[in-house]
Design an enzyme around this catalytic site. Structure first.
Site, PDB file in Angstrom:
ATOM      1  N   ARG A  70      43.972  47.024  36.678  1.00  0.00           N
ATOM      2  CA  ARG A  70      45.291  46.170  36.206  1.00  0.00           C
ATOM      3  C   ARG A  70      46.095  46.797  34.999  1.00  0.00           C
ATOM      4  O   ARG A  70      45.539  46.829  33.950  1.00  0.00           O
ATOM      5  CB  ARG A  70      44.631  44.637  36.041  1.00  0.00           C
ATOM      6  CG  ARG A  70      45.793  43.554  36.255  1.00  0.00           C
ATOM      7  CD  ARG A  70      45.287  42.132  35.600  1.00  0.00           C
ATOM      8  NE  ARG A  70      45.186  42.509  34.305  1.00  0.00           N
ATOM      9  CZ  ARG A  70      44.322  41.791  33.379  1.00  0.00           C
ATOM     10  NH1 ARG A  70      43.639  40.953  33.921  1.00  0.00           N
ATOM     11  NH2 ARG A  70      44.705  41.837  32.119  1.00  0.00           N
TER      12      ARG A  70
ATOM     13  N   HIS B 136      47.365  39.837  32.606  1.00  0.00           N
ATOM     14  CA  HIS B 136      46.999  39.055  33.691  1.00  0.00           C
ATOM     15  C   HIS B 136      48.211  38.511  34.211  1.00  0.00           C
ATOM     16  O   HIS B 136      48.226  38.651  35.513  1.00  0.00           O
ATOM     17  CB  HIS B 136      45.985  37.908  33.138  1.00  0.00           C
ATOM     18  CG  HIS B 136      45.754  36.892  33.935  1.00  0.00           C
ATOM     19  ND1 HIS B 136      45.117  37.297  35.406  1.00  0.00           N
ATOM     20  CD2 HIS B 136      46.096  35.543  34.206  1.00  0.00           C
ATOM     21  CE1 HIS B 136      45.024  36.131  36.249  1.00  0.00           C
ATOM     22  NE2 HIS B 136      45.707  35.077  35.321  1.00  0.00           N
TER      23      HIS B 136
ATOM     24  N   TYR C  44      42.720  43.029  25.010  1.00  0.00           N
ATOM     25  CA  TYR C  44      41.327  43.031  25.131  1.00  0.00           C
ATOM     26  C   TYR C  44      40.780  44.088  26.176  1.00  0.00           C
ATOM     27  O   TYR C  44      39.804  44.521  26.277  1.00  0.00           O
ATOM     28  CB  TYR C  44      40.788  41.835  25.958  1.00  0.00           C
ATOM     29  CG  TYR C  44      41.659  41.318  26.909  1.00  0.00           C
ATOM     30  CD1 TYR C  44      41.603  41.818  28.299  1.00  0.00           C
ATOM     31  CD2 TYR C  44      42.890  40.153  26.897  1.00  0.00           C
ATOM     32  CE1 TYR C  44      42.208  41.555  29.276  1.00  0.00           C
ATOM     33  CE2 TYR C  44      43.492  40.112  28.014  1.00  0.00           C
ATOM     34  CZ  TYR C  44      43.221  40.620  29.154  1.00  0.00           C
ATOM     35  OH  TYR C  44      44.146  40.220  30.174  1.00  0.00           O
TER      36      TYR C  44
HETATM   37  C1  LIG Z   1      38.486  28.527  41.252  1.00  0.00           C
HETATM   38  C2  LIG Z   1      39.433  29.221  40.261  1.00  0.00           C
HETATM   39  N1  LIG Z   1      38.984  29.405  38.952  1.00  0.00           N
HETATM   40  C3  LIG Z   1      39.951  29.919  38.162  1.00  0.00           C
HETATM   41  C4  LIG Z   1      41.193  30.200  38.406  1.00  0.00           C
HETATM   42  C5  LIG Z   1      41.852  30.781  37.072  1.00  0.00           C
HETATM   43  N2  LIG Z   1      42.575  32.219  37.344  1.00  0.00           N
HETATM   44  C6  LIG Z   1      43.557  32.614  38.081  1.00  0.00           C
HETATM   45  S1  LIG Z   1      43.373  34.355  38.368  1.00  0.00           S
HETATM   46  C7  LIG Z   1      42.181  34.408  37.359  1.00  0.00           C
HETATM   47  C8  LIG Z   1      41.544  35.904  37.315  1.00  0.00           C
HETATM   48  C9  LIG Z   1      41.401  36.483  38.452  1.00  0.00           C
HETATM   49  O1  LIG Z   1      40.754  37.567  38.473  1.00  0.00           O
HETATM   50  P1  LIG Z   1      40.248  38.464  39.778  1.00  0.00           P
HETATM   51  O2  LIG Z   1      39.894  37.977  40.828  1.00  0.00           O
HETATM   52  O3  LIG Z   1      39.565  39.801  39.379  1.00  0.00           O
HETATM   53  O4  LIG Z   1      41.813  38.804  40.190  1.00  0.00           O
HETATM   54  P2  LIG Z   1      42.800  39.731  39.428  1.00  0.00           P
HETATM   55  O5  LIG Z   1      43.889  38.715  38.602  1.00  0.00           O
HETATM   56  O6  LIG Z   1      42.326  40.704  38.613  1.00  0.00           O
HETATM   57  O7  LIG Z   1      43.562  40.327  40.323  1.00  0.00           O
HETATM   58  C10 LIG Z   1      41.280  33.386  37.098  1.00  0.00           C
HETATM   59  C11 LIG Z   1      40.185  33.083  36.200  1.00  0.00           C
HETATM   60  C12 LIG Z   1      41.379  30.107  39.741  1.00  0.00           C
HETATM   61  N3  LIG Z   1      42.776  30.430  40.135  1.00  0.00           N
HETATM   62  N4  LIG Z   1      40.647  29.634  40.449  1.00  0.00           N
END
Ligand SMILES: Cc1ncc(C[n+]2csc(CCOP(=O)(O)OP(=O)(O)O)c2C)c(N)n1
Ligand SMILES: Cc1ncc(C[n+]2csc(CCOP(=O)(O)OP(=O)(O)O)c2C)c(N)n1
Ligand SMILES: [Mg+2]
Ligand SMILES: [Mg+2]
Lengths: 325, 334, 325, 334
Positions: free
Chosen positions: D244, D248, D256
């Protein structure tokens, strides 16, 4: 005295309770170095280390479930949901496991689930929920929903010290919008006690969370424009409900408007209305009126979300209507 | 019997036998009571999986935490539970450990560090993981052990719990009781992995696939995993393959079960197998076996009598507290 | 005409709908050769084969989630929860996904979740639930809870034909205890229409599910012993609620008792009471009384469960009390 | 670039480049609009994972179903979505595909067989599996493809969905976008497996671990898995490792993130990599690249203008129906 936002008050409560009691620890997503999606746990990782501020995988059921396990073996976990919306993923752990252990097996479950809730922040259908009513219908859980910084701090402390599973709904809209002077002395606000946010004699307005401020605005305007004196009750704790204070007020005013941000049907307002109608039937001069969000998901576009949610104007109109009854 | 059973001491082997037999005989009595209409609710027995449940629990120390599920009466017994407490539970009596509020096999015992399950399969995994987290944070050198059926292993909590335990390297051992059926559903409709223990790799933890009808092998493997976990090396997943020799519950005739498979596993009855092994290796003689059997029978008689005579709950107890007070005795281990 | 149990009526509805419409299929645990834990789907595997009666792994979230996927691509899945209690495991799929798709994306989700619910069968805390109120507080779901064999059949047919996610609560206690003559002709009972199970003028008794029979027993006895004529309304569909019929009855009788087997607080009775108190305020001669299970988990021991649940006697007493008001 | 890229035709490689570039440029514009305060809600971009999202979606046929998640604008574009529709969504306009009811990236498009996600990570996996089930039952010879982040892969629905798909041998492909962070959380706090593709074995399906910054490699692998699924051989799990390259969301400065890792992956920027490859192998020359860039820029200009001018929703639409009527146009593919 120093000024604290609602968010800072929560942070202070966590810090102070962790300092006071070694058994208190935090777990959740991104709560460590990052300090949480809303920065509520900022600085705590640094102060208490990775054993007491645990970053978890994205696994809400495991977060809540493992909090239960930690709670029944001597610790006091405070779990964070990144958004209250995601509590549905760990729903079973809360309603089937945490809520029932004491009744079934006489095992206390001293844990807190912090859940940033509420709309008005253009979060759309999945970042705006107010899911408290689901948990209200599950015996064994306590539910807290502070509106002020003082209550945010004092109620979180009581929640952490409570020997039962407590869901603590912190309203995202208030995080940085609410600012108050907080005393240096410790603040502990007992669970189960509502607060009279504004004294009044003509009508009782029962509410909680961010809607407290909308109700106060409406009450102020009604007084200025119509000389109507509304008593605004901030419930603060939704389970157990402070029916005593509610009924006292209703006996005085004989008119009631209930306001919440959660959708109308099946909301906690329904239970409050039902209890008032049963317990204070002879005091009522008008039907109990409920003002709440529409019975739809939270729409995204600001124009739509504004229409969806209650606000001071809608509350003002509802109170006027009830006063004319 | 397992090749490598040499390093298990004879008294442990005898204790395994005693407990497997005790489990079998206690469950037989519960079934008899069920047929007499004395049991409240359903009855799920462990016939065929006793080697797994007993040996796993026996591999724990007293301070370790046990999370048994619906077919694991053997684990309760191996962790020290009395027959009387079990029967009181099945009879819904007022002086049982849940004061009549919980059903047959769903009960906890603080004095034994046993935590009873809720019905939702897999839901105890995250809870057991949380106990393991707590044990680690409190540096208690103890371990949490949980069971799950091969059917239950397909629920989301299995994944979330095991993954979190692995990330945190917690003292947690998960036993999959693969008895080849989930109610009426055969394994090919439950999962497609060759071994469920293959899932361990996806969590970066060791996985074992062993014969779950072999009490000594199970004891050995679980003991190793438990001590590994205790020493801080993290969780393990152990798949114990066995067979559900009876219906899902006492009212199920299991018409759907593969006849060949049943035949095959009748020869692998964990009780008979263990008895034969002990006799053949002169660890026990026929007289001792009879004596053990007799002792257990007397205990069951005694417990049954006491349980039946025990009082029912007071109706008022339905209004029992749903909230703990601040003066409540709090945690396990206090 | 032939006699059918409540359970057989459900089986018939499934059979007939699967015959009528190729897009209808079933999925759930042990519903195939075994015919389901309660034998509700008996014979359907044989009649329609494994592609239309699918045994699933124990994965409630995948069962409900995949039903959603099938529904939005042209099929009409009927998913079975082995017990209604386990619906909490798939809760998120129902409230976040199924319920909101139409409002959010204009995508209809024609699916049914069958959930054997209710107590009185010595099932203890996790095999006795009546979880309807949780779903009532989620806009976008329909909720059905039949009491008679005729309604069980006719409402299931309507549920399957409906273009929305419907949760169909079938009461386990009634499975084999209710028997009726059912006509040979097709029975289709529309969603959203309550039924008057007993005509009466003095008091309105609103209920659903297994409690219909307890209410009818109480009504009978009240008539015989006190000449009190109670109108018993069987809601049949809980969402949407037939407020029209309810309000008509209340305007006639001016007295209301609401009865449900789910725990009292936050139950659907609260919403009904709140609506009546708001919409029929001037007609009420007495407070709206609610009779429901205790606010605890369902205890296991029969003595305790009997105390926990409403029954004809408790209902009888409540009605008498309201009549004396 | 991937060794085995030989069997992909040049036009496909060019299309991959065009789409990766289009994704990058569209997201850059969205970020610009965000900084101007014109966007409603948050913005999550795919910088660094475009090769994965674009190539996976491009490997699908029109009739196949795509389930993109929060970082997958590239997948929307590759499946045929217009820049205008995307911008209308981000601006919360009334003439967007959800009539203003849904946020930025959460939208479906029936005409393209795209089904938008809910926020709950992993929750779309069982839904996509259900679509695959439906496609199989209806013998439609099409496939459902879903994305999940490496963070989201730890949610229960991942397990339940993938397991069910495997048991039923459904035409389902799950792409793990392993960009090494879940919000602020690095992989070592998310899982402990060496590869997430190792989880495939626990479901009895093939698992692939590939370079997710290599569009051609991704295209090749996904294509293979999709055609395998289409031919009835069941699901596959493909882990695409990338990085990434931004925070975020648009408001996160990603303080971080491991500096070394960032440096390493800056060299693996999927766009630059693909461009270099095409130039080096004379599949495109500099002029063509410029022309493509110019064309996209014009489209974005045009779409932005139209989107900004578009009307906001009518407040009344908040009262939109929550129930479908019986006369509603029903399913996808009707
Ligand atoms: C069940 C749930 N818990 C928490 C979140 C909040 N949240 C949104 S994106 C994210 C990080 C996602 O990481 P990843 O799956 O690795 O995808 P990336 O954003 O790195 O593409 C979080 C914790 C959510 N959307 N759904
Ligand atoms: C979440 C959930 N779904 C369904 C059930 C109903 N149920 C009880 S036991 C059982 C079969 C369990 O099979 P398995 O896990 O293999 O354990 P076994 O009974 O074979 O020991 C089912 C489906 C349940 N208890 N929990
Ligand atoms: Mg099994
Ligand atoms: Mg990631």
């Amino acid at each position: 005295m120093a000024t604290s936002t609602y968010l800072e008050a929560i942070n202070q409560a966590l810090f102070e309770e962790m300092e006071r009691d070694e058994s208190v620890f935090l777990l959740g997503e991104d709560i460590g170095i990052y300090g949480g999606a809303f920065k509520v746990t900022k600085g705590l990782y640094k102060a208490f280390g990775g054993d007491r501020v645990i970053d978890t995988p994205i696994s809400e059921s495991a977060i809540i479930g493992s909090a239960i396990g930690a709670a029944i073996t001597g610790l006091r976990p405070v779990a964070e949901m990144q958004f209250a919306d995601f509590i549905t993923v760990g729903f079973n752990q809360l309603v089937a496991n945490a809520a029932t252990l004491y009744y079934r097996h006489n095992i206390p479950v001293p844990m807190v689930v912090r859940a940033p809730s509420g709309g008005g922040i253009r979060g759309g259908p999945f970042h705006s929920r107010n899911p408290e009513a689901w948990f209200f219908h599950q015996p064994g859980l306590k539910i807290v929903a502070p509106a002020t910084a003082r209550d945010a701090k004092g109620l979180l402390k009581s929640s952490i010290r409570d020997n039962n599973p407590v869901i603590y709904f912190e309203h995202k809209y208030l995080y940085r919008r609410v600012k108050e002077e907080l005393p240096k002395e410790e603040i502990v606000v007992p669970l189960g006690k509502a607060n009279i946010s504004r004294e009044g004699d003509d009508v009782t307005v029962i509410t909680y969370g961010a809607m407290v401020f909308e109700c106060l605005d409406a009450a102020k305007k009604l007084f200025e424009e119509h000389d109507i004196s509304a008593q605004v009750i901030d419930l603060r704790t939704l389970q157990p409900l402070d029916m005593e204070l509610i009924l006292q007020s209703v006996q005085k005013t004989s008119r009631v408007v209930i306001v919440h941000e959660a959708s109308l049907s099946g909301g906690i307002g329904a239970e409050i209305a039902a209890r008032i109608s049963e317990k204070a039937f002879e005091y009522l001069d008008a039907p109990v009126k409920r003002i709440a969000s529409l019975d739809t998901p939270t729409p995204f576009s600001p124009i739509l979300e504004n229409e969806f949610m209650p606000n001071a104007e809608k509350i003002y109109n509802a109170i006027l209507e009830i006063m004319k009854f | 019997m397992s090749e490598s059973s040499g390093n298990i001491e004879d008294p442990v082997k005898i204790e395994l036998f005693r407990l497997v037999l005790k489990t079998r005989m206690t469950e037989d009595r519960i079934i008899a009571l069920y047929r007499q209409g004395k049991i409240v609710g359903g009855v799920y027995t462990g016939r065929g999986v006793e080697a797994t449940t007993v040996a796993s629990a026996l591999a724990l120390e007293k301070k370790d935490y046990l999370f048994p599920i619906h077919r694991d009466l053997g684990a309760h017994l191996a962790k020290g539970q009395t027959i009387l407490n079990i029967l009181l539970q099945y009879l819904g009596k007022g002086n049982n450990l849940t004061k009549g509020k919980e059903s047959g096999i769903h009960f906890s015992d603080r004095s034994l560090n046993i935590i009873g399950n809720i019905s939702h399969l897999g839901a105890m995994i995250p809870v057991a993981v949380g106990v393991a987290l707590s044990l680690k944070l409190q540096k208690q050198n103890s371990v949490a052990l949980n069971f799950i059926g091969e059917g239950g292993s397909n629920i989301g909590d299995f994944h979330e719990g095991l993954n979190f335990a692995a990330v945190q390297q917690l003292p947690f051992v998960l036993i999959i009781e693969n008895n080849q059926y989930a109610y009426s559903t055969p394994v090919e409709k439950e999962y497609r992995a060759r071994y469920l223990s293959d899932r361990a790799k996806g969590y970066g933890i060791p996985g074992y696939h062993i014969d779950g009808t072999d009490a000594i092998k199970v004891y050995q493997t679980v003991k190793e995993a438990v001590e590994r976990a205790r020493s801080g090396k993290g969780p393990a997943l152990i798949e114990c393959k066995s067979f559900r020799m009876v219906g899902h519950s006492a009212h199920d005739d299991a018409f759907y079960v593969d006849k060949e498979l049943r035949k095959k596993y009748e020869k692998k009855d964990p009780l008979i197998k263990l008895e034969k092994y002990l006799l053949k290796n002169n660890i026990l003689d026929h007289d001792s076996v009879d004596r053990i059997r007799q002792e257990i029978a007397e205990k069951i008689e005694d417990a049954t009598e006491k349980a039946i005579e025990s009082p029912l709950p007071d109706p008022e107890w339905a209004y029992g507290a749903i909230y703990a007070s601040n003066s409540d005795r709090m945690a396990y281990g206090d």
